[in-house]
Design an enzyme around this catalytic site. Structure first.
Site, PDB file in Angstrom:
ATOM      1  N   ASP A  41       8.957  -8.120   0.243  1.00 45.01           N
ATOM      2  CA  ASP A  41       8.776  -7.468  -1.054  1.00 45.01           C
ATOM      3  C   ASP A  41       9.344  -8.144  -2.086  1.00 45.01           C
ATOM      4  O   ASP A  41      10.546  -8.809  -1.907  1.00 45.01           O
ATOM      5  CB  ASP A  41       9.068  -6.021  -0.999  1.00 45.01           C
ATOM      6  N   GLY A  46       8.238  -2.112  -6.415  1.00 42.52           N
ATOM      7  CA  GLY A  46       9.105  -1.230  -5.313  1.00 42.52           C
ATOM      8  C   GLY A  46      10.358  -1.236  -5.787  1.00 42.52           C
ATOM      9  O   GLY A  46      10.881  -1.737  -6.522  1.00 42.52           O
ATOM     10  N   ALA A 124      -5.226  -4.189   1.831  1.00 36.07           N
ATOM     11  CA  ALA A 124      -5.090  -2.539   1.122  1.00 36.07           C
ATOM     12  C   ALA A 124      -5.912  -2.919   0.068  1.00 36.07           C
ATOM     13  O   ALA A 124      -5.374  -3.471  -0.950  1.00 36.07           O
ATOM     14  CB  ALA A 124      -3.575  -2.154   0.588  1.00 36.07           C
ATOM     15  N   TYR A 155      -6.984  -6.262 -11.530  1.00 35.18           N
ATOM     16  CA  TYR A 155      -6.754  -5.534 -10.380  1.00 35.18           C
ATOM     17  C   TYR A 155      -7.987  -5.307  -9.913  1.00 35.18           C
ATOM     18  O   TYR A 155      -8.218  -5.752  -8.678  1.00 35.18           O
ATOM     19  CB  TYR A 155      -6.153  -4.158 -10.717  1.00 35.18           C
ATOM     20  N   LYS A 159      -8.900  -7.353  -6.612  1.00 28.98           N
ATOM     21  CA  LYS A 159      -9.152  -6.725  -5.117  1.00 28.98           C
ATOM     22  C   LYS A 159     -10.266  -7.164  -4.571  1.00 28.98           C
ATOM     23  O   LYS A 159     -10.449  -7.266  -3.459  1.00 28.98           O
ATOM     24  CB  LYS A 159      -9.034  -5.393  -5.241  1.00 28.98           C
ATOM     25  N   THR A 185      -3.829   8.026  -3.912  1.00 29.39           N
ATOM     26  CA  THR A 185      -2.915   8.712  -3.055  1.00 29.39           C
ATOM     27  C   THR A 185      -1.630   9.190  -3.588  1.00 29.39           C
ATOM     28  O   THR A 185      -1.109   8.297  -4.729  1.00 29.39           O
ATOM     29  CB  THR A 185      -2.606   7.507  -1.912  1.00 29.39           C
TER      30      THR A 185
HETATM   31  P1  NAD Z   1       3.651   0.225  -5.037  1.00 28.53           P
HETATM   32  O1  NAD Z   1       3.572  -0.756  -6.581  1.00 28.53           O
HETATM   33  O2  NAD Z   1       4.650   1.322  -5.044  1.00 28.53           O
HETATM   34  O3  NAD Z   1       3.787  -0.888  -4.081  1.00 28.53           O
HETATM   35  C1  NAD Z   1       3.513  -2.267  -4.094  1.00 28.53           C
HETATM   36  C2  NAD Z   1       4.799  -3.024  -3.575  1.00 28.53           C
HETATM   37  O4  NAD Z   1       4.195  -4.602  -3.623  1.00 28.53           O
HETATM   38  C3  NAD Z   1       5.600  -2.952  -4.394  1.00 28.53           C
HETATM   39  O5  NAD Z   1       6.738  -2.743  -3.464  1.00 28.53           O
HETATM   40  C4  NAD Z   1       6.244  -4.086  -5.224  1.00 28.53           C
HETATM   41  O6  NAD Z   1       7.397  -4.639  -5.346  1.00 28.53           O
HETATM   42  C5  NAD Z   1       5.136  -5.032  -4.101  1.00 28.53           C
HETATM   43  N1  NAD Z   1       4.636  -6.347  -4.666  1.00 28.53           N
HETATM   44  C6  NAD Z   1       3.719  -6.197  -5.546  1.00 28.53           C
HETATM   45  N2  NAD Z   1       3.486  -7.548  -5.898  1.00 28.53           N
HETATM   46  C7  NAD Z   1       4.033  -8.345  -4.845  1.00 28.53           C
HETATM   47  C8  NAD Z   1       4.139  -9.898  -4.699  1.00 28.53           C
HETATM   48  N3  NAD Z   1       3.342 -10.646  -5.614  1.00 28.53           N
HETATM   49  N4  NAD Z   1       4.984 -10.127  -3.928  1.00 28.53           N
HETATM   50  C9  NAD Z   1       5.545  -9.376  -2.976  1.00 28.53           C
HETATM   51  N5  NAD Z   1       5.637  -8.099  -3.137  1.00 28.53           N
HETATM   52  C10 NAD Z   1       4.753  -7.484  -4.226  1.00 28.53           C
HETATM   53  O7  NAD Z   1       1.999   0.698  -4.933  1.00 28.53           O
HETATM   54  P2  NAD Z   1       1.577   1.433  -4.020  1.00 28.53           P
HETATM   55  O8  NAD Z   1       0.755   2.931  -4.534  1.00 28.53           O
HETATM   56  O9  NAD Z   1       2.482   1.755  -2.526  1.00 28.53           O
HETATM   57  O10 NAD Z   1       0.105   0.670  -3.422  1.00 28.53           O
HETATM   58  C11 NAD Z   1       0.233  -0.093  -2.346  1.00 28.53           C
HETATM   59  C12 NAD Z   1      -1.027  -1.095  -2.004  1.00 28.53           C
HETATM   60  O11 NAD Z   1      -2.078   0.018  -1.976  1.00 28.53           O
HETATM   61  C13 NAD Z   1      -1.527  -1.856  -3.089  1.00 28.53           C
HETATM   62  O12 NAD Z   1      -2.038  -2.850  -2.606  1.00 28.53           O
HETATM   63  C14 NAD Z   1      -2.325  -0.876  -3.779  1.00 28.53           C
HETATM   64  O13 NAD Z   1      -3.308  -1.768  -4.629  1.00 28.53           O
HETATM   65  C15 NAD Z   1      -3.180  -0.061  -2.677  1.00 28.53           C
HETATM   66  N6  NAD Z   1      -3.528   0.874  -3.398  1.00 28.53           N
HETATM   67  C16 NAD Z   1      -2.856   1.949  -3.556  1.00 28.53           C
HETATM   68  C17 NAD Z   1      -3.490   3.307  -4.240  1.00 28.53           C
HETATM   69  C18 NAD Z   1      -2.639   4.531  -4.692  1.00 28.53           C
HETATM   70  O14 NAD Z   1      -3.246   5.391  -4.986  1.00 28.53           O
HETATM   71  N7  NAD Z   1      -1.252   4.616  -4.319  1.00 28.53           N
HETATM   72  C19 NAD Z   1      -4.852   3.378  -4.213  1.00 28.53           C
HETATM   73  C20 NAD Z   1      -5.724   2.254  -4.101  1.00 28.53           C
HETATM   74  C21 NAD Z   1      -5.004   1.224  -3.495  1.00 28.53           C
END
Ligand code: NAD
Length: 347
Positions: A41, A46, A124, A155, A159, A185
Site C-alpha cells: 500500500d 489507506g 477489484a 476512475y 477501471k 460497500t
Molecule cells: P480505499 O481508498 O479505502 O482503499 C484503497 C487502498 O489502495 C488504500 O489503502 C490506498 O492507500 C491504496 N492505493 C491507492 N492507490 C495506490 C497505489 N497507486 N499504489 C498502492 N496503493 C494504492 O478504498 P476501498 O473502498 O477499500 O476500495 C478498495 C477497492 O475496491 C478499490 O480498488 C475500489 O476501486 C474498489 N471498489 C470499492 C467500492 C466501495 O464501495 N468501497 C466500490 C467499488 C469498487
C-alpha cells in the site's frame, strides 16, 4: 477446505491496497483462514491504523509501495488481489492522472507479477464501469454508459481499461485473472471524511451537522456490508474454473438516498436536518446489481441487512470519533420529505 500452496503451508497472498477500507478486512479474513499476507500500500487513501492490529501477526507483512512503481517482490506469491485505487470521488479526482495510472500501469505491473509467479489474480473493478446506466438492474453483459471526458472518467475508464488488461491476459492464457465488479460497500474502517454517502451521512449525524443530500435524493444505490463483499471476493478468487468474465458483487437491495438518510436520522439521536445540494456532474441516477451470476457460480449472496450493517458502522464511527450520541429528546424531523423509521442504534 484450506487450499495449500506450493510450499505446503497456507497460501501466500499479496493484497494491493490492503491498508484501505475493504483491503484491511480482506487481510483479516485471509489471515484467519491461515494464509500468509503481503500487504502492499502507498497509504494515499489507506491508513496504517487499519492494519495496526496485524503488525505483530507472524503471517503478516506490510510493504509501503506505489503499484505504479512495483516491478518485483522478493518472495513467491500464490494469489494477488488488486484493491489498490482510491475509491471515493473526491479522493480519486484529487489526482486524476495518478488514479488513471494506478488503474492501468499499476494493474499492468501486478498482472506481470502474477504471470511471473504463476499466481491467480483478482481485480477489484466497480459498478462505475456501468456509468449512468440505461439498463436496470445492471447485468454483467450491459456495456455501460460512461463519459470518457468527464471528471469521473479517470476512475470509470481506468477501471474499464484494467478489466480489458485482465481479459487480454486471460484470453492469451497468461494469467488466471478474475474481475469483481463491486457495488457500493460500507462498514467499519471507512474514512470519516472520504466523501462517500454512508460515511458522510453517519458522520454528519453523529456530529450533529445537517445531513447532506446531493440532488433530489430520489437517486438510488445498493449498499453491501463489507464482510459480505470480502466473502464474495474470496469465493471469486477460489472458484474453479475461472469464470472468464466479470462478476457483480453487491447487495441487490435498492434504496433512495432519501430512504438512507431517513434510516440514519432515525438511528442516530444527534442527527440534524437534511440539507439538499446540487447533484455533481455525471452522478448516476440508479444503481442495483443483478447478482444471478455470483449466486450461480459462487453460491454467494449478501447476508447482512442494511439496518444491521448501518448499526455496526455507526457504532464504529461513534467509537472512532469519540462522540456519544445524545440520548433523550430528539430534534424535530429534518424535513417534510423524510419520515422516521423505528431503527435503533443500540450502542
Ligand atoms: P480505499 O481508498 O479505502 O482503499 C484503497 C487502498 O489502495 C488504500 O489503502 C490506498 O492507500 C491504496 N492505493 C491507492 N492507490 C495506490 C497505489 N497507486 N499504489 C498502492 N496503493 C494504492 O478504498 P476501498 O473502498 O477499500 O476500495 C478498495 C477497492 O475496491 C478499490 O480498488 C475500489 O476501486 C474498489 N471498489 C470499492 C467500492 C466501495 O464501495 N468501497 C466500490 C467499488 C469498487
Amino acid at each position: 477446505m484450506l487450499q495449500k500452496s506450493r510450499n505446503g503451508k497456507g497460501r501466500s497472498v499479496l493484497v494491493a491496497g490492503g491498508a484501505g477500507f475493504v483491503g484491511s478486512h480482506l487481510c483479516d479474513a485471509l489471515l484467519s483462514r491461515g494464509d500468509r499476507v503481503l500487504c502492499v500500500d502507498s497509504f494515499i487513501t489507506g491508513s496504517v491504523t487499519n492494519v495496526q492490529p496485524l503488525a505483530n501477526h507472524p503471517q503478516f507483512r506490510l510493504i509501503e509501495a506505489d503499484i505504479c512503481d512495483l516491478r518485483s517482490i522478493d518472495e513467491p506469491v500464490d494469489q494477488i488481489y488488486n484493491l489498490a485505487c482510491a475509491a471515493s470521488p473526491p479522493q480519486y479526482q484529487a489526482d486524476p492522472v495518478h488514479t488513471m495510472m494506478t488503474c492501468v500501469a499499476g494493474t499492468g505491473n501486478l498482472l506481470a507479477l502474477a504471470e511471473y509467479h504463476n499466481a491467480s489474480f483478482l481485480q477489484a473493478s466497480t459498478s462505475e464501469v456501468y456509468g449512468d446506466p440505461a439498463e436496470h438492474p445492471q447485468r454483467e453483459d450491459y456495456r455501460g454508459n460512461v463519459s470518457c471526458t468527464g471528471p469521473r472518467a479517470c476512475y470509470d475508464e481506468g477501471k474499464r481499461a484494467a478489466e480489458a488488461l485482465c481479459f487480454d491476459l486471460v484470453r492469451a492464457g497468461r494469467v488466471d485473472a478474475r474481475v469483481a465488479r463491486i457495488f457500493n460497500t460500507y462498514g467499519p474502517r471507512m474514512q470519516p471524511h472520504d466523501g462517500r454517502i454512508i460515511s458522510n451521512l453517519l458522520v454528519q449525524a453523529i456530529t450533529g451537522k445537517p445531513l447532506t443530500i446531493y440532488g433530489s435524493g430520489q437517486q438510488t444505490r445498493s449498499f453491501c456490508f463489507v464482510s459480505d463483499l470480502v466473502a464474495g471476493l474470496m469465493a471469486l478468487m477460489n472458484v474453479t474454473p475461472n469464470p472468464q468474465g466479470p462478476v457483480n458483487l453487491g447487495n441487490p437491495g435498492e434504496f433512495t438516498i432519501n430512504q438512507l438518510a431517513e434510516m440514519v436520522h432515525a438511528m442516530v439521536p444527534t442527527a440534524a436536518r437534511i440539507a439538499y445540494h446540487p447533484l455533481p456532474q455525471d452522478d448516476p441516477q440508479r444503481r442495483r446489481p443483478d447478482i444471478s451470476k455470483a449466486k450461480d457460480l459462487l453460491g454467494w449472496e449478501p447476508r447482512v441487512p442494511l439496518a444491521e450493517g448501518l448499526r455496526q458502522t455507526a457504532a464504529w464511527f461513534i467509537a472512532t470519533l469519540g462522540t456519544q450520541p445524545v440520548s433523550g429528546k430528539r430534534r424535530a424531523p429534518p424535513s417534510a420529505r423524510t419520515r422516521r423509521s423505528n431503527v435503533s442504534i443500540g450502542v
